[in-house]
Design a protein around this motif. Structure first.
Motif, mmCIF file in Angstrom:
data_model
loop_
_atom_site.group_PDB
_atom_site.id
_atom_site.type_symbol
_atom_site.label_atom_id
_atom_site.label_comp_id
_atom_site.label_asym_id
_atom_site.label_seq_id
_atom_site.Cartn_x
_atom_site.Cartn_y
_atom_site.Cartn_z
ATOM 1 N N VAL A 26 0.834 -1.204 0.000
ATOM 2 C CA VAL A 26 0.000 0.000 0.000
ATOM 3 C C VAL A 26 0.864 1.248 0.000
ATOM 4 O O VAL A 26 0.608 2.218 -0.735
ATOM 5 C CB VAL A 26 -0.960 -0.023 1.202
ATOM 6 C CG1 VAL A 26 -1.638 1.334 1.382
ATOM 7 C CG2 VAL A 26 -2.008 -1.112 1.027
ATOM 8 N N VAL A 27 1.907 1.239 0.828
ATOM 9 C CA VAL A 27 2.797 2.410 0.903
ATOM 10 C C VAL A 27 3.504 2.632 -0.436
ATOM 11 O O VAL A 27 3.576 3.759 -0.952
ATOM 12 C CB VAL A 27 3.812 2.226 2.047
ATOM 13 C CG1 VAL A 27 4.819 3.372 2.052
ATOM 14 C CG2 VAL A 27 3.091 2.160 3.388
ATOM 15 N N VAL A 28 4.011 1.553 -1.025
ATOM 16 C CA VAL A 28 4.696 1.683 -2.319
ATOM 17 C C VAL A 28 3.710 2.147 -3.395
ATOM 18 O O VAL A 28 4.037 3.004 -4.237
ATOM 19 C CB VAL A 28 5.352 0.351 -2.708
ATOM 20 C CG1 VAL A 28 5.905 0.417 -4.122
ATOM 21 C CG2 VAL A 28 6.470 0.006 -1.725
ATOM 22 N N GLY A 29 2.501 1.607 -3.364
ATOM 23 C CA GLY A 29 1.500 2.026 -4.334
ATOM 24 C C GLY A 29 1.151 3.495 -4.205
ATOM 25 O O GLY A 29 0.985 4.203 -5.210
ATOM 26 N N TRP A 30 1.039 3.981 -2.971
ATOM 27 C CA TRP A 30 0.765 5.404 -2.773
ATOM 28 C C TRP A 30 1.909 6.272 -3.285
ATOM 29 O O TRP A 30 1.680 7.313 -3.915
ATOM 30 C CB TRP A 30 0.506 5.680 -1.302
ATOM 31 C CG TRP A 30 0.384 7.142 -0.990
ATOM 32 C CD1 TRP A 30 1.341 7.952 -0.468
ATOM 33 C CD2 TRP A 30 -0.759 7.963 -1.240
ATOM 34 N NE1 TRP A 30 0.876 9.236 -0.342
ATOM 35 C CE2 TRP A 30 -0.417 9.273 -0.817
ATOM 36 C CE3 TRP A 30 -2.018 7.740 -1.764
ATOM 37 C CZ2 TRP A 30 -1.306 10.331 -0.911
ATOM 38 C CZ3 TRP A 30 -2.904 8.794 -1.848
ATOM 39 C CH2 TRP A 30 -2.540 10.071 -1.432
ATOM 40 N N LEU A 31 3.146 5.858 -3.020
ATOM 41 C CA LEU A 31 4.290 6.636 -3.495
ATOM 42 C C LEU A 31 4.376 6.664 -5.020
ATOM 43 O O LEU A 31 4.884 7.635 -5.594
ATOM 44 C CB LEU A 31 5.584 6.050 -2.905
ATOM 45 C CG LEU A 31 5.737 6.162 -1.383
ATOM 46 C CD1 LEU A 31 7.032 5.491 -0.932
ATOM 47 C CD2 LEU A 31 5.705 7.616 -0.927
ATOM 48 N N LEU A 32 3.883 5.623 -5.669
ATOM 49 C CA LEU A 32 3.897 5.604 -7.130
ATOM 50 C C LEU A 32 2.738 6.395 -7.734
ATOM 51 O O LEU A 32 2.897 7.037 -8.783
ATOM 52 C CB LEU A 32 3.843 4.157 -7.634
ATOM 53 C CG LEU A 32 5.069 3.284 -7.336
ATOM 54 C CD1 LEU A 32 4.843 1.858 -7.813
ATOM 55 C CD2 LEU A 32 6.324 3.864 -7.980
ATOM 56 N N VAL A 33 1.579 6.368 -7.077
ATOM 57 C CA VAL A 33 0.394 7.009 -7.640
ATOM 58 C C VAL A 33 0.370 8.497 -7.320
ATOM 59 O O VAL A 33 -0.077 9.312 -8.155
ATOM 60 C CB VAL A 33 -0.876 6.300 -7.124
ATOM 61 C CG1 VAL A 33 -2.137 7.064 -7.515
ATOM 62 C CG2 VAL A 33 -0.936 4.882 -7.665
ATOM 63 N N ARG A 34 0.847 8.876 -6.158
ATOM 64 C CA ARG A 34 0.736 10.280 -5.714
ATOM 65 C C ARG A 34 1.345 11.270 -6.699
ATOM 66 O O ARG A 34 0.693 12.293 -7.034
ATOM 67 C CB ARG A 34 1.383 10.425 -4.324
ATOM 68 C CG ARG A 34 1.579 11.845 -3.826
ATOM 69 C CD ARG A 34 0.250 12.553 -3.681
ATOM 70 N NE ARG A 34 0.424 13.912 -3.226
ATOM 71 C CZ ARG A 34 0.689 14.950 -4.004
ATOM 72 N NH1 ARG A 34 0.840 14.772 -5.322
ATOM 73 N NH2 ARG A 34 0.809 16.153 -3.510
ATOM 74 N N PRO A 35 2.533 11.058 -7.270
ATOM 75 C CA PRO A 35 3.060 12.061 -8.220
ATOM 76 C C PRO A 35 2.302 12.110 -9.539
ATOM 77 O O PRO A 35 2.465 13.075 -10.300
ATOM 78 C CB PRO A 35 4.517 11.607 -8.434
ATOM 79 C CG PRO A 35 4.832 10.714 -7.300
ATOM 80 C CD PRO A 35 3.551 10.043 -6.958
ATOM 81 N N GLN A 36 1.493 11.094 -9.841
ATOM 82 C CA GLN A 36 0.806 11.049 -11.128
ATOM 83 C C GLN A 36 -0.584 11.677 -11.092
ATOM 84 O O GLN A 36 -1.238 11.757 -12.140
ATOM 85 C CB GLN A 36 0.672 9.580 -11.590
ATOM 86 C CG GLN A 36 1.972 8.803 -11.607
ATOM 87 C CD GLN A 36 2.971 9.399 -12.572
ATOM 88 O OE1 GLN A 36 2.607 9.891 -13.640
ATOM 89 N NE2 GLN A 36 4.261 9.359 -12.211
ATOM 90 N N LEU A 37 -1.039 12.122 -9.919
ATOM 91 C CA LEU A 37 -2.402 12.641 -9.816
ATOM 92 C C LEU A 37 -2.590 13.925 -10.605
ATOM 93 O O LEU A 37 -3.691 14.202 -11.103
ATOM 94 C CB LEU A 37 -2.773 12.865 -8.342
ATOM 95 C CG LEU A 37 -2.814 11.609 -7.469
ATOM 96 C CD1 LEU A 37 -3.172 11.977 -6.042
ATOM 97 C CD2 LEU A 37 -3.802 10.592 -8.023
#
Length: 564
Positions: A276-287
């Protein structure tokens, strides 16, 4: 300018008009701090908002607890039926061959795919029209605003997943004569945390697909995965029924993510949390890359879905996910050429042809019909699914799904009542004309449902009982069509009565009656099919009862409903 002392005679006003006795002139304001006053007003306002917020939280928690209690009772009732499968199983030996754990894993996998499709439909990042016009038109970074919204939605998804596992996890215990004994608290908490984190991962996958501009493709991929799961379950059941020692998918179901919460191990949340943490770090800059049009589209869906859920308007809730432009398909355009054009010779024929085009061009209609039949097939092939409780529940749920699907065209017509005024038909004839297509669709559906149940209960050897069940299912389909028409044309709510009842805390009654309007007719229509399964060998008189109830149900749904 000199100020006269207090008690002296007031000076005359302009124009020679004397002032009132005891007049004291007001001097400049002293001791006033605008900043402090503003802070005090804000503090008082925050206190009022916090009290209202705590009241809303209290009402939400209380409602969730009551709903959870009902769900726990229902799931425990079904689980008890599964445990007693050996005592009162209705299906023939060799039919219920899939272990209950594997069937539950397949069912929960389809449910997880549905949750992912729901999150993809809601965005999961969305913006209303005000945000699109005011905030996104400014040259500022929209990432923090979207990240905050995504965090809130992921937190809600985690809470829903954790609470949803409680009735499922508690149903794995044993029921004693004086109470219920569930699994250990640590295992139950681990299962809730696992399902909650899986919901969060699904939300992050949907957000990543939205940021990449693949939201619709992600939804189609989820639908394809659901079809593959159903096919894998069908192959597994057929292989086991044919006597295979080991089916090709026998080792798949225990290792699927849907089966992880049932392990009751804290190792699963410990593995999911870093993901979940890794997924958030990957998705957050793409928002920030999400297009404004996609945000507004998802915002419209979210807004309508939230309002429909608050009003318990299931028809509008289902219609909210059908919004947005769709890519045209040349294959779907062929339906207008394949359907006979001679139907246009009469108003009823033209209406029937138009609604048929709506159904054949709407993929989710056929998906619901197939899902309802797959639910029946899955119930009879699962170990413990052949009990009276499980089979009757599966028949009822399948009837509601099929009725909602077959009445999709009538529901669309009910949204725009002005279209009926263009046809030279009176209101009663138009209503009955709308009920023709659901009957045409649901009669074969009922026959197939009866064939599935007859194959499981009577078998190919008892051809007479099998054909009787097929006939009963077909007549039940006519009654379900009447229920779908009743649901499509349910009357508008009397909001004055609802608001008056809301003062007394009884507003839920009219809302619930409006939400289930038409479903009660569907459930009554399939009563003969449930009785046929319970009373095998089936008495022949039940065919006449099913025919009478089906035709009466269709005409009952064709009448103009009165205001609630």
């Amino acid at each position: 300018m000199s100020v006269p002392p207090t008690g002296s005679a007031p000076p005359p006003a302009a124009g020679g008009v004397p002032r009132l006795p005891g007049w004291v002139p007001a001097g400049p304001p002293t001791g006033f701090d605008p900043s402090r006053t503003t802070r005090r007003l804000r503090r008082d306002r925050r206190r009022g908002e916090q009290s209202e917020r705590w009241s809303d939280i209290y009402v939400a928690v209380l409602g969730a607890a009551i709903l959870l209690a009902y769900l726990l009772g229902l799931v425990q009732f079904l689980a008890q039926g599964l445990r007693d499968a050996g005592a009162d199983g209705l299906v023939r030996p060799g039919i219920a061959v899939v272990p209950a754990a594997d069937a539950g894993s397949a069912l929960l996998t389809i449910a997880l795919l549905g949750v992912a499709a729901l999150l993809a439909g809601l965005g999961p990042v969305a913006a209303d029209r005000a945000q699109g016009l005011w905030w996104f038109s400014l040259p500022v970074d929209r990432g923090p605003l979207l990240a905050r919204q995504l965090r809130i939605r992921l937190a809600w998804a985690c809470a829903v997943g954790a609470v949803a596992w409680l009735p499922l996890g508690l149903s794995t215990g044993t029921a004693g004569p004086y109470g219920y004994t569930g699994p250990p608290l640590a295992e139950l908490a681990a299962g809730s945390a696992s399902l909650g984190l899986e919901f969060v991962l699904l939300g992050l996958l949907a957000a990543g697909a939205q940021a990449a501009g693949l939201r619709r493709g992600f939804s189609r991929a989820l639908g394809l995965l659901g079809v593959l799961v159903v096919l894998a379950y069908a192959v597994d059941a057929m292989a086991r029924a044919l006597g295979a020692a080991r089916s090709p998918f026998s080792g798949l179901w225990p290792v699927l993510p849907a089966a992880w919460p049932a392990w009751g191990s804290w190792l699963v949340p410990a593995v999911l949390l870093p993901l979940v943490v890794v997924g958030w770090l990957l998705v957050r800059p793409q928002l920030s890359r999400i297009r404004t049009s996609d945000l507004l589209d998802a915002g419209g869906v979210s807004g309508q879905a939230g309002n429909s859920l608050a009003l318990l308007d299931l028809r509008s809730l289902a219609g909210s996910f059908a919004r947005g432009p769709r890519r045209t398909s040349h294959v779907r355009d062929l339906w207008s050429r394949l359907l006979p054009a001679r139907f246009d010779g009469s108003p009823v024929g033209a209406l029937l042809r138009a609604e048929a085009l709506v159904l054949v061009r709407t993929g989710r209609v056929w998906g619901r019909l197939v899902t309802s039949l797959a639910l029946l097939a899955g119930a009879v092939t699962a170990q413990g699914g052949g009990t009276a409780v499980v089979l009757c529940t599966a028949v009822a749920v399948a009837a509601i799904l099929a009725g909602q699907a077959a009445g999709a065209a009538a529901s669309e017509a009910a949204r725009v009542p002005g279209l009926e005024a263009l046809l030279p038909l009176d209101a009663g004839t138009a209503r009955r004309a709308h009920g023709l297509l659901p009957a045409i669709v649901l009669v074969p559906w009922g026959g197939i449902a009866g064939a599935i149940l007859g194959w499981a209960v009577a078998g190919p050897a008892a051809v007479g009982d099998w054909m009787v069940l097929v006939a009963i299912g077909a007549f039940c389909g006519i009654g379900v069509a009447g229920g779908s028409l009743r649901m499509a044309y349910r009357p508008e709510l009397d909001w004055g009565s609802v608001l008056q009842r809301q003062v007394l805390g009884k507003a839920g009654g009219p809302l619930i009656r409006h939400a289930v309007h038409g479903m009660e007719l569907m459930l009554i229509a399939v009563v003969p099919l449930g009785l046929a399964v319970l009373l095998a060998p089936v008495p022949g008189v039940l065919v006449a009862v099913a025919a009478g109830m089906g035709i009466a149900g269709w005409f009952a749904g064709s009448f103009r409903p009165q205001p609630l």
